[in-house]
Write a protein that holds these residues in place. Structure first.
Motif, short mmCIF file in Angstrom:
data_model
loop_
_atom_site.label_atom_id
_atom_site.label_comp_id
_atom_site.label_asym_id
_atom_site.label_seq_id
_atom_site.Cartn_x
_atom_site.Cartn_y
_atom_site.Cartn_z
N SER A 96 0.81 -1.30 0.02
CA SER A 96 0.00 -0.02 -0.05
C SER A 96 0.96 1.16 -0.05
N THR A 97 2.13 1.22 0.62
CA THR A 97 3.01 2.26 0.62
C THR A 97 3.44 2.61 -0.93
N ASP A 98 3.58 1.68 -1.82
CA ASP A 98 3.74 1.97 -3.00
C ASP A 98 2.61 2.49 -3.82
N LEU A 99 1.58 2.09 -3.27
CA LEU A 99 0.43 2.76 -3.99
C LEU A 99 0.20 3.98 -3.62
N VAL A 100 0.37 4.40 -2.21
CA VAL A 100 0.05 5.87 -1.81
C VAL A 100 1.24 6.75 -2.75
N LEU A 101 2.48 6.30 -2.87
CA LEU A 101 3.36 7.01 -3.50
C LEU A 101 2.88 7.11 -4.99
N ALA A 102 2.44 6.14 -5.64
CA ALA A 102 2.10 6.32 -6.95
C ALA A 102 0.72 7.28 -7.15
N LEU A 103 0.01 7.58 -6.14
CA LEU A 103 -1.18 8.36 -6.05
C LEU A 103 -0.29 9.90 -6.12
N LYS A 104 0.28 10.10 -5.07
CA LYS A 104 1.14 11.20 -4.98
C LYS A 104 1.91 11.97 -6.00
N THR A 105 2.36 10.85 -6.83
CA THR A 105 3.13 11.22 -7.81
C THR A 105 2.29 11.20 -9.26
N HIS A 106 0.84 10.93 -9.01
CA HIS A 106 -0.01 11.18 -10.19
C HIS A 106 -0.03 9.91 -11.06
N LYS A 107 0.70 8.73 -10.78
CA LYS A 107 0.79 7.77 -11.60
C LYS A 107 -0.74 7.02 -11.69
N ILE A 108 -1.43 7.11 -10.60
CA ILE A 108 -2.74 6.86 -10.60
C ILE A 108 -3.52 8.04 -9.88
N ASP A 109 -4.75 7.87 -10.23
CA ASP A 109 -5.77 9.09 -9.86
C ASP A 109 -6.37 8.73 -8.55
N ALA A 110 -6.39 7.63 -8.20
CA ALA A 110 -7.19 7.14 -7.01
C ALA A 110 -6.70 5.80 -6.58
N LEU A 111 -6.98 5.47 -5.27
CA LEU A 111 -6.48 4.38 -4.73
C LEU A 111 -7.53 3.57 -3.83
N GLY A 112 -7.81 2.43 -4.28
CA GLY A 112 -9.10 1.75 -3.65
C GLY A 112 -8.48 1.08 -2.33
N ILE A 113 -9.04 1.48 -1.25
CA ILE A 113 -8.50 1.06 -0.12
C ILE A 113 -9.52 0.93 0.99
N GLU A 114 -9.49 -0.01 2.22
CA GLU A 114 -10.37 0.30 3.22
C GLU A 114 -10.34 1.46 4.02
N LYS A 115 -11.57 1.77 4.52
CA LYS A 115 -11.85 2.84 5.20
C LYS A 115 -10.80 3.20 6.34
N PRO A 116 -10.71 2.51 7.23
CA PRO A 116 -9.55 2.77 8.31
C PRO A 116 -8.53 2.76 7.78
N SER A 117 -7.74 2.26 6.72
CA SER A 117 -6.49 2.60 6.40
C SER A 117 -6.63 4.10 5.62
N ALA A 118 -7.61 4.29 4.88
CA ALA A 118 -7.63 5.64 4.27
C ALA A 118 -7.58 6.62 5.29
N GLU A 119 -8.35 6.64 6.21
CA GLU A 119 -8.37 7.43 7.46
C GLU A 119 -7.17 7.67 8.02
N ALA A 120 -6.46 6.63 8.07
CA ALA A 120 -5.00 6.83 8.90
C ALA A 120 -4.24 7.78 7.83
#
Ligand code: ADP
Ligand code: MG
Lengths: 489, 249
Positions: free
Chosen positions: A184-208
């Motif tokens: 998930s860390t790679d995915l968040v990085l991909a999101l922040k660098t705009h390689k992806i537009d959104a990241l599907g993730i469970e609510k508690p994780s997203a909140e964190a």
């Protein structure tokens, strides 16, 4: 490309699991359900998880020691306490969790696992202990563009491979391109660098994540899902009814007393502590541990790799046809299969017969792998020694063994030293694959630090530097010996 | 004991695939004798020499060493018999990974189970004999060709062999180094060592050889005292060959 690779990896893991399962069913014909009894007898409940998924489970450093914490861990602790046994936590990739319980590496797997119909075919599940719900993480700058999940039509969506979120995004978001990654860390990085537009993730994780990073925002998934696709449950090997029933009693209590709220709150506390100091220096112990294991694996595997290599090479020169054949087949087979599969096979496949800890499994797999390559190098080295040397030794009455030991091998090693050096260096780098079975080598530690600090790039850079320092130091040592050997004629 | 047969070769033949190099070789080497073997390149001289200590397995025929037929012994016995025969090669074949002294000591220690200090004594004595005592701790690559070949001779002698086989020991050397090697071989012959030497050094052959064998076409076509064979060869091929080597000198 990446997707294809992931698909292949999935197939590999499935194949290994199938093999292991076949072996299991072959060895335990009509085994009675002794799952609960075994745990009690052992006095330990072995649990496997993938601690890179805050707030469910993640690793923190408390008083200089590593701990895996999170809501799931508290659930598991409660279960163990109710069973009056000790909780033992093993960690590995999310992809491997279900395989680990199928092959008996652990009694149960926990990790925000959604008990989908597909998964229920291969493992048993406890009752659902928590229902989180699905959401998407987006960049704060995109809040106007993606007001709700409906706007995600045709967007690039990331999700952790092997998770429910991955399948859901594929199925439910029209025209979306879904990109899978391991962490998930790679995915968040991909999101922040705009390689992806959104990241599907469970609510508690997203909140964190949102709490710790103002550049991220959360939107609701808008999926209408049944409970099995949103809730988290504990997975067990098929046929573990007695254990499942015992665990369900604890879950009933958790549900009744709403304990998960309490667990989440304490996980949140860790996460706050965690973000205070995210400098890499603060995490030097993590990296040190990673380096230590990487070096340990490399040294042990180099030693046994060379030993196996010498034996295989000598077998190639044996008079016995079957010995030659065996050595050739072994070498070809090892060279024809990826190291990753071999690691999985040793850990999960062979592990069915004898239970080998992850670290030892990793060392065995890397040694066996390296042995095949070293054997080829040595064989080339032996062939490179002039024929006259053999004749001179034979004319003096030296035995074949002495000829090899005193005349051929020393010269062969001198000739192949540079090639062997390359093999040792690539061994340091390739040993990183053992992180998939949860060995805490540098790569594994790197991912822990990334999950812990919410920093995507810096830990990678540090790990890169550390790998380079190790290989560079080794190069210098090897050059030193090469120089020495040159001197000796 | 002077007439004791050290080596006896009967109807020896050797084929490589369908290529019959040695057809019917017969000969006897008695204790203390020096035999020189000459013949055109490719005649099979090296092959013949290597058949004598079974580095090459004969296709048929007998090779008797001290009465035992080497073609009918097992690997272990063969190794035991082989250590009693020394061999010196055209290309020296010293072990480059060991010092000169270790080259000499290896076989006595590993094969004869000699104690290290005893092997050291034997080796130093032999190095002294070939005039290279001061090179004991040098590596072979730092020696000249002539020095390497003298070490190779000393290494073979360290096993205290009953017969020495030489395969063109001077033909890979620069001309100015041939003399020092021949001198060592000359002394060895005078001390009574039984030797089979493949060489085209007529001077050496004339001085020490009891017999010269001329080999061609898979046979020994002529054998005689060196002076007879070199000055009055009977066989046409021998005449032709000797004419050529005299021209070259
Ligand atoms: N191991 C081998 N395999 C095939 N042919 C060989 C082998 N050794 C020697 N020969 C052939 O046998 C012939 C005689 O070689 P050799 O005994 O070295 O001759 P000489 O020493 O008289 O020059 C040559 O034609 C050579 O090519
Ligand atoms: Mg020759």
């Amino acid at each position: 490309m990446k997707k294809n690779l992931k698909a292949i990896i999935q197939i590999i893991i499935m194949t290994v699991a199938m093999f292991a399962l076949t072996a299991v069913s072959a060895t335990h014909v009509s085994a009675a359900d002794t799952s609960l009894q075994r745990v009690k007898q052992r006095g330990e409940l072995i649990m496997v998880t993938s601690p890179d998924y805050p707030p469910y489970e993640f690793q923190v450093n408390k008083n200089g020691k590593d701990h895996i914490v999170g809501m799931d861990i508290d659930v598991a602790k409660k279960v163990a306490k109710d069973l009056h046994v000790k909780l033992v936590i093993k960690s590995m990739n999310f992809d491997s969790l279900l395989v680990a319980i199928q092959t008996g590496k652990a009694d149960m797997a926990i990790g925000g696992i959604n008990p989908t119909a597909a998964r229920r075919q291969s493992v048993d599940f406890s009752k659902i202990y928590y229902t989180g719900g699905q959401s998407f993480l987006i960049n704060s700058s995109d809040v106007n563009k993606y007001k709700s999940a409906k706007n995600l039509k045709g967007a690039k969506i990331g999700a952790q491979t092997g998770t429910l979120q991955y399948g859901l995004a594929k199925k439910k978001i029209p025209d979306a391109t879904v990109k899978g990654m391991d962490k998930s860390t790679d995915l968040v990085l991909a999101l922040k660098t705009h390689k992806i537009d959104a990241l599907g993730i469970e609510k508690p994780s997203a909140e964190a994540y949102v709490k710790n990073d103002p550049s991220l925002k959360m939107i609701s998934s808008g999926y209408s899902l049944n409970k099995n696709e949103t809730g988290a449950a504990i997975a067990f090997k098929k046929g573990s009814n007695s254990l499942v029933n015992a665990v369900n009693k604890s879950i009933d209590q958790i549900q009744k007393k709403n304990l998960t709220d309490q667990y989440l709150a304490s996980a949140g506390k860790y996460m706050k502590v965690n973000t205070v100091n995210t400098s890499m220096f603060h995490y030097w112990k993590y990296f040190a541990k990673g380096v230590e294991y990487t070096i340990l694996i490399s040294i042990v595997s180099t030693f046994f790799g060379v030993l196996i290599g010498v034996i295989l090479a000598l077998m190639r020169f044996s008079k016995q046809k079957w010995l030659r054949g065996l050595a050739i087949s072994y070498t070809e087979f090892i060279r024809g299969t990826p190291l990753m599969v071999q690691v999985l096979f040793v850990y999960f496949g062979i592990g069915v017969v004898v239970n080998i800890p992850a670290l030892i499994s990793g060392m065995i797999a890397v040694s066996l792998n390296s042995g095949a390559y070293v054997a080829e190098i040595i064989r080339g080295g032996i062939n490179s020694v002039a024929k006259g040397q053999t004749e001179a030794a034979a004319s003096l009455g030296l035995s074949k063994g002495d000829l090899m030991r005193f005349v051929i091998l020393p010269q062969a090693f001198k000739n192949i030293w540079p090639a062997l050096g390359n093999e040792f260096i690539s061994l340091i780098k390739e040993s990183s694959i053992v992180s998939i079975i949860g060995v805490t080598d540098l790569i594994y530690q790197l991912n822990i630090v990334r999950a812990d600090t919410y920093r995507g790039v810096m830990p990678i850079f540090v790990a890169m530097l550390l790998y380079f320092i190790m290989t560079f130091a080794l190069t210098r040592v090897l050059n030193h010996f090469e120089g020495k050997m040159k001197h000796a004629g | 004991m002077q007439d004791k047969k050290v080596l006896e070769v009967n109807h020896l033949s050797k084929k490589f695939g369908n290529n019959e190099i040695l057809k019917d070789i017969n000969g006897t080497v008695k204790s203390g004798e020096v035999i020189c073997v000459i013949g055109p390149s490719g005649a099979g001289k090296s092959t013949f020499l290597r058949c004598l200590n079974l580095l090459e397995k004969p296709t048929s025929g007998e090779v008797k060493f001290d009465g035992t037929d080497l073609t009918h012994v097992d690997e272990k016995q063969l190794i035991n018999l082989r250590e009693r025969m020394g061999m010196v090669f055209q290309s020296f074949n010293l072990f480059p990974n060991m010092t000169v002294i270790d080259n000499l000591k290896l076989a006595p220690i590993r094969v004869k189970h000699m104690k290290d200090d005893e092997a050291q004594k034997v080796a130093m004595h032999l190095l002294d004999r070939v005039g290279l005592a001061e090179k004991a701790n040098a590596y072979p690559s730092s020696l000249s060709g002539g020095q390497q070949q003298r070490v190779a001779i000393a290494r073979a002698l360290a096993m205290n062999p009953e017969v020495m086989l030489f395969d063109e020991p001077t033909s890979a050397l620069d001309p100015e180094m041939v003399g020092e090697v021949l001198e060592v071989m000359n002394e060895l012959a005078k001390e009574g060592m039984t030797m089979v030497v493949v060489t085209h050094e007529m001077g050496f052959a004339k001085e020490v050889a009891d017999e010269v064998w001329f080999m061609a076409d898979g046979y020994i076509l002529e054998r005689n005292k060196p002076v007879e064979l070199f000055d009055h060869p009977q066989n046409e091929r021998a005449k032709d060959f000797i004419g050529k080597i005299i021209q070259n000198v």
